[in-house]
Enzyme design. Sequence first.
Site, PDB file in Angstrom:
ATOM      1  N   GLY A  15      -4.938 -46.775 -54.061  1.00  0.00           N
ATOM      2  CA  GLY A  15      -4.912 -45.476 -53.403  1.00  0.00           C
ATOM      3  C   GLY A  15      -4.758 -44.283 -54.323  1.00  0.00           C
ATOM      4  O   GLY A  15      -4.156 -43.280 -53.950  1.00  0.00           O
ATOM      5  N   HIS A 112     -18.061 -43.538 -54.504  1.00  0.00           N
ATOM      6  CA  HIS A 112     -18.498 -44.776 -55.149  1.00  0.00           C
ATOM      7  C   HIS A 112     -18.578 -44.547 -56.660  1.00  0.00           C
ATOM      8  O   HIS A 112     -19.094 -43.517 -57.105  1.00  0.00           O
ATOM      9  CB  HIS A 112     -19.875 -45.178 -54.601  1.00  0.00           C
TER      10      HIS A 112
HETATM   11  C1  GRF Z   1     -12.574 -46.094 -56.724  1.00  0.00           C
HETATM   12  O1  GRF Z   1     -13.160 -46.390 -57.944  1.00  0.00           O
HETATM   13  C2  GRF Z   1     -13.635 -45.705 -55.717  1.00  0.00           C
HETATM   14  O2  GRF Z   1     -14.745 -45.100 -56.292  1.00  0.00           O
HETATM   15  C3  GRF Z   1     -14.024 -47.034 -55.132  1.00  0.00           C
HETATM   16  O3  GRF Z   1     -12.856 -47.788 -55.082  1.00  0.00           O
HETATM   17  C4  GRF Z   1     -11.932 -47.311 -56.072  1.00  0.00           C
HETATM   18  C5  GRF Z   1     -10.682 -46.974 -55.354  1.00  0.00           C
HETATM   19  O4  GRF Z   1      -9.636 -46.627 -56.205  1.00  0.00           O
HETATM   20  N1  GRF Z   1     -14.666 -46.867 -53.858  1.00  0.00           N
HETATM   21  P1  GRF Z   1      -8.286 -46.042 -55.609  1.00  0.00           P
HETATM   22  O5  GRF Z   1      -7.753 -47.076 -54.602  1.00  0.00           O
HETATM   23  O6  GRF Z   1      -8.580 -44.739 -54.962  1.00  0.00           O
HETATM   24  O7  GRF Z   1      -7.364 -45.917 -56.782  1.00  0.00           O
END
Ligand code: GRF
Length: 193
Positions: A15, A112
Amino acid sequence: MKRKGRLAVFISGRGSNFISIYRHAQKESSNYEVVAVVCDSPNAKGLENAKLWGIDTFVFNPLDYKKKSLYEKEAVDFLLNRQIDLIALAGYMRIVGKTLLKSFEGKILNIHPSLLPAFPGLNAQKQALDYGVKYSGCTVHFVDSGIDTGKIIEQRVVKVYKDDNEDDLADRILKEEHDVYPQVINNYFNKKV
Ligand code: GRF
């Protein structure tokens, strides 16, 4: 005073994007507030912050449901009860189904870690390194029924260096994610998206 946009963030794990989205919302200049968090994993690290910040959560275990539409129906009820205007998927590891898409058509964003349409799906950073691209980055896009196929809203580019490993590249991209995602959400509520 103008009503602030009401945002729900969907997470599955650490998160860190949720944190940056929340921090932006604390600024006076922000035109949205984080009203709700939806999470498909009771042990997700990101939930600790939701609790700390007193944000309403809907946490579910998909294994407790016979099908996707059943947990999505509960999520939709939870969101509608809180007058949610926009959903930001932030590391939410499930494909969004019809139930959620229909109720929030054009109101679901995702981030993404690649320059879509290149390298959709899982392990985007590894895909980029394996391919040998010189630049990668991140993409904020609307969510449709495909995997990372929705309309692109914004992208950030980062350089890929020869000796990068997956973590190096992921960290470099993540820095951009944390900057761009809150901005796009803010722009959405300024009707600039
Ligand atoms: C990020 O790299 C986002 O682009 C992808 O999942 C990851 C989530 O990271 N969809 P976090 O949980 O926000 O640290």
